[in-house]
Each structure stands twice: as C-alpha cells, then as structure tokens.
Write a protein that holds these residues in place. Sequence first.
Motif, mmCIF file in Angstrom:
data_model
loop_
_atom_site.group_PDB
_atom_site.id
_atom_site.type_symbol
_atom_site.label_atom_id
_atom_site.label_comp_id
_atom_site.label_asym_id
_atom_site.label_seq_id
_atom_site.Cartn_x
_atom_site.Cartn_y
_atom_site.Cartn_z
ATOM 1 N N GLY A 166 -15.564 6.014 0.437
ATOM 2 C CA GLY A 166 -15.234 7.419 0.218
ATOM 3 C C GLY A 166 -14.765 8.161 0.863
ATOM 4 N N ASN A 167 -14.936 8.654 1.233
ATOM 5 C CA ASN A 167 -14.210 10.268 1.966
ATOM 6 C C ASN A 167 -12.566 9.615 2.279
ATOM 7 N N ASP A 168 -11.569 10.123 1.490
ATOM 8 C CA ASP A 168 -10.178 10.151 1.394
ATOM 9 C C ASP A 168 -10.079 10.977 2.935
ATOM 10 N N TYR A 169 -10.213 12.117 3.262
ATOM 11 C CA TYR A 169 -10.056 12.821 4.224
ATOM 12 C C TYR A 169 -10.601 11.903 5.894
ATOM 13 N N VAL A 221 -24.119 -3.356 8.470
ATOM 14 C CA VAL A 221 -22.312 -3.574 8.808
ATOM 15 C C VAL A 221 -21.074 -3.728 7.197
ATOM 16 N N ALA A 222 -21.754 -4.123 6.718
ATOM 17 C CA ALA A 222 -21.563 -4.083 5.245
ATOM 18 C C ALA A 222 -21.085 -2.799 4.693
ATOM 19 N N GLU A 223 -22.277 -2.006 4.434
ATOM 20 C CA GLU A 223 -22.785 -1.055 3.543
ATOM 21 C C GLU A 223 -22.091 0.233 4.252
ATOM 22 N N PHE A 224 -21.822 -0.018 5.657
ATOM 23 C CA PHE A 224 -20.743 0.904 5.946
ATOM 24 C C PHE A 224 -18.889 1.069 5.858
ATOM 25 N N VAL A 225 -18.702 -0.749 5.947
ATOM 26 C CA VAL A 225 -17.627 -0.873 5.524
ATOM 27 C C VAL A 225 -17.353 -0.133 3.900
ATOM 28 N N TRP A 226 -18.377 -0.834 3.238
ATOM 29 C CA TRP A 226 -18.175 0.209 1.724
ATOM 30 C C TRP A 226 -17.996 0.824 1.231
ATOM 31 N N LYS A 280 -1.261 8.136 1.890
ATOM 32 C CA LYS A 280 -2.905 8.250 1.588
ATOM 33 C C LYS A 280 -3.255 6.912 1.548
ATOM 34 N N ILE A 281 -3.080 6.244 2.927
ATOM 35 C CA ILE A 281 -3.804 5.421 3.002
ATOM 36 C C ILE A 281 -4.458 5.652 4.177
ATOM 37 N N GLN A 282 -5.446 5.475 3.848
ATOM 38 C CA GLN A 282 -6.772 5.509 4.662
ATOM 39 C C GLN A 282 -7.233 3.802 6.151
ATOM 40 N N VAL A 283 -6.897 4.809 7.918
ATOM 41 C CA VAL A 283 -7.127 3.243 8.124
ATOM 42 C C VAL A 283 -8.140 3.796 9.147
ATOM 43 N N ASN A 284 -9.506 3.543 9.613
ATOM 44 C CA ASN A 284 -10.745 3.466 11.079
ATOM 45 C C ASN A 284 -10.883 2.630 10.703
ATOM 46 N N ALA A 285 -11.579 2.376 12.052
ATOM 47 C CA ALA A 285 -12.450 1.280 12.669
ATOM 48 C C ALA A 285 -14.214 1.388 12.632
ATOM 49 N N ILE A 286 -14.757 0.689 12.844
ATOM 50 C CA ILE A 286 -16.179 0.540 13.360
ATOM 51 C C ILE A 286 -16.088 0.295 14.709
ATOM 52 N N ALA A 287 -16.650 0.686 15.269
ATOM 53 C CA ALA A 287 -17.662 -0.141 16.690
ATOM 54 C C ALA A 287 -18.685 -0.684 17.261
ATOM 55 N N MET A 326 0.344 -1.388 -0.060
ATOM 56 C CA MET A 326 0.567 0.274 -0.101
ATOM 57 C C MET A 326 1.243 1.153 0.411
ATOM 58 N N VAL A 327 1.996 1.286 0.656
ATOM 59 C CA VAL A 327 3.027 2.322 1.142
ATOM 60 C C VAL A 327 3.363 3.119 -0.236
ATOM 61 N N ARG A 328 3.843 1.941 -1.217
ATOM 62 C CA ARG A 328 4.485 1.988 -2.114
ATOM 63 C C ARG A 328 3.516 2.076 -3.991
ATOM 64 N N SER A 329 2.083 2.028 -3.379
ATOM 65 C CA SER A 329 1.601 2.280 -4.884
ATOM 66 C C SER A 329 1.305 3.346 -4.161
ATOM 67 N N LYS A 330 1.344 3.831 -2.807
ATOM 68 C CA LYS A 330 0.376 5.337 -2.188
ATOM 69 C C LYS A 330 -1.205 5.158 -2.446
ATOM 70 N N GLU A 331 -2.005 3.620 -1.508
ATOM 71 C CA GLU A 331 -3.173 4.202 -1.665
ATOM 72 C C GLU A 331 -3.387 2.405 -1.283
ATOM 73 N N GLY A 332 -4.665 2.982 -0.079
ATOM 74 C CA GLY A 332 -4.751 1.680 0.890
ATOM 75 C C GLY A 332 -6.383 1.694 1.744
ATOM 76 N N LYS A 333 -6.499 0.623 1.822
ATOM 77 C CA LYS A 333 -8.261 0.891 3.348
ATOM 78 C C LYS A 333 -7.978 -0.285 4.375
#
Length: 243
Positions: free
Chosen positions: A227-230, A217-222, A175-182, A127-134
């Motif tokens: 979605g928003n990269d910020y 949950v699946a829809e939120f993951v999608w 440009k990689i986003q890391v989020n969690a759904i509680a 992901m770091v090499r390609s500068k993208e990832g979720k």
Amino acid sequence: MNSKTVLITGASKGIGKAIALRFAREGFRIAITCKSSKSELLRTKAEIESMGSPCLAYVGDMGSYPAVAELFQLINKTLGQVHVLVNNAGISHIGLFTETDINTWNTIINSNLTSVYNCCSQAVPDMVRSKEGKIINISSVWGICGASCEVAYSASKGGMNAFTKALAKELAPSKIQVNAIACGAIDTSMNSFLSRADRESLTEEIPANRLGKTEEVAEFVWQLASGNDYLNGQVIPLDGAWV
C-alpha cells in the motif's frame, strides 16, 4: 508469478504461517523460517507450493548472525533479492522479573530483538541499492505500554518499536518503508496456556469482545507491503481497542 521475494521469519504456524499464505496468494517467491519446528515448517512449505509459489524453508535461529547470513545466501541464490522482510520470529515468557534469570533474558532479547537486527542487516543493503523495500515488524501492545510479569518480552518489543521508528528515518530517502504492527491478543498457540476461564476473562477485557485472528494480522501485513509508500516509521496497534 510475482517476481518479488518475501521473507517471513517464524512462519511454521500461527501469524507467520498466515502471512506466508497471504503472500502466496499474490504469487510471491517466499522464504520461511523457524527455529525448531521442522515438520510444521515443511507442511507450510508444501501448502505454499501447492498455491504455485516457489518456497525456501530454513530451520535456524534468527537470533544467530551466522545462521541469518547463511539464510540470505540461500535466498539470494535460489529466490533473488528480498523485497519484503517480515520480522515475525519471537517467543513469549511470563514470570516475575525477580525470577527472570540472565539466560532467559538473553534468549528473549536474542529471539525477539537481535533477530530483527540480524535480518535487517542482511536485507537493507540490497534494498538501498535497488531503492525499494518494505520491512514489517510484528510487535506487541506490550511494547507500547508494558505488561506485568512480562518485563523481558515487553522490553524486547519496546526495543523493536524504537528500532522501527529509527530505521524508517534512515531508510526513507532510499524509498524504503519500515513499520510495525503492535498486536494485541491474537488467537495462536502462544496463548494456548490460558485456561478456559482465563480466556473468557481476557476476551471480556477486549472491547471487540474477541481475540484477533491470524488472518487479520496477515491481511494488515499485506496492506502495509503493497500500500501507501508515505506510511512510514509507524507502530500501529491491532488489538480490538484493548489497550
């Protein structure tokens, strides 16, 4: 056909399966795993392939680093780089802390938290090499506020939440986003131990007056994946205003 690959751990049933099917609707290349439910995993694989998406099914413990390394070798060989990682694999345990032995503790931490490290350690370099990832971690509200008689589970999810926030800060420049759904109380087999009376009592505690659906949950993951990269480094409750 989408040219991107998603890995969903713990996807033989429940939330993981719903997430996999949601990505299949978008034409992703899909890798799914489970620890032991091989027949259910293969049924999920068949459903995904019937929707036109290629699918790799892997049976193995995501808490084992060698198993995860082998998984990623197979994914890279057959599906290509992982662009979206959904860390869903995990187990629950209910019992008094004084009755939680070291083997139970280690099993829960390995399944729920070490698995996240293992998968991220394999996915992040590409992901770091390609500068993208979720990276999307499926957590729990108990990781935010803790639950009586679920100390080990709460600790594992609290660790996941801190991991999410810390890793997001490291990877945001790439440009990689890391989020969690509680997640709150979701209607899955994990809650099947509840009696009818206990289920009704639980439902009454939730302002939404129902348990959540795996499809929600699946829809939120999608949404997080597409979605928003910020939006980054967040632990977002999905609990019907329960906690």
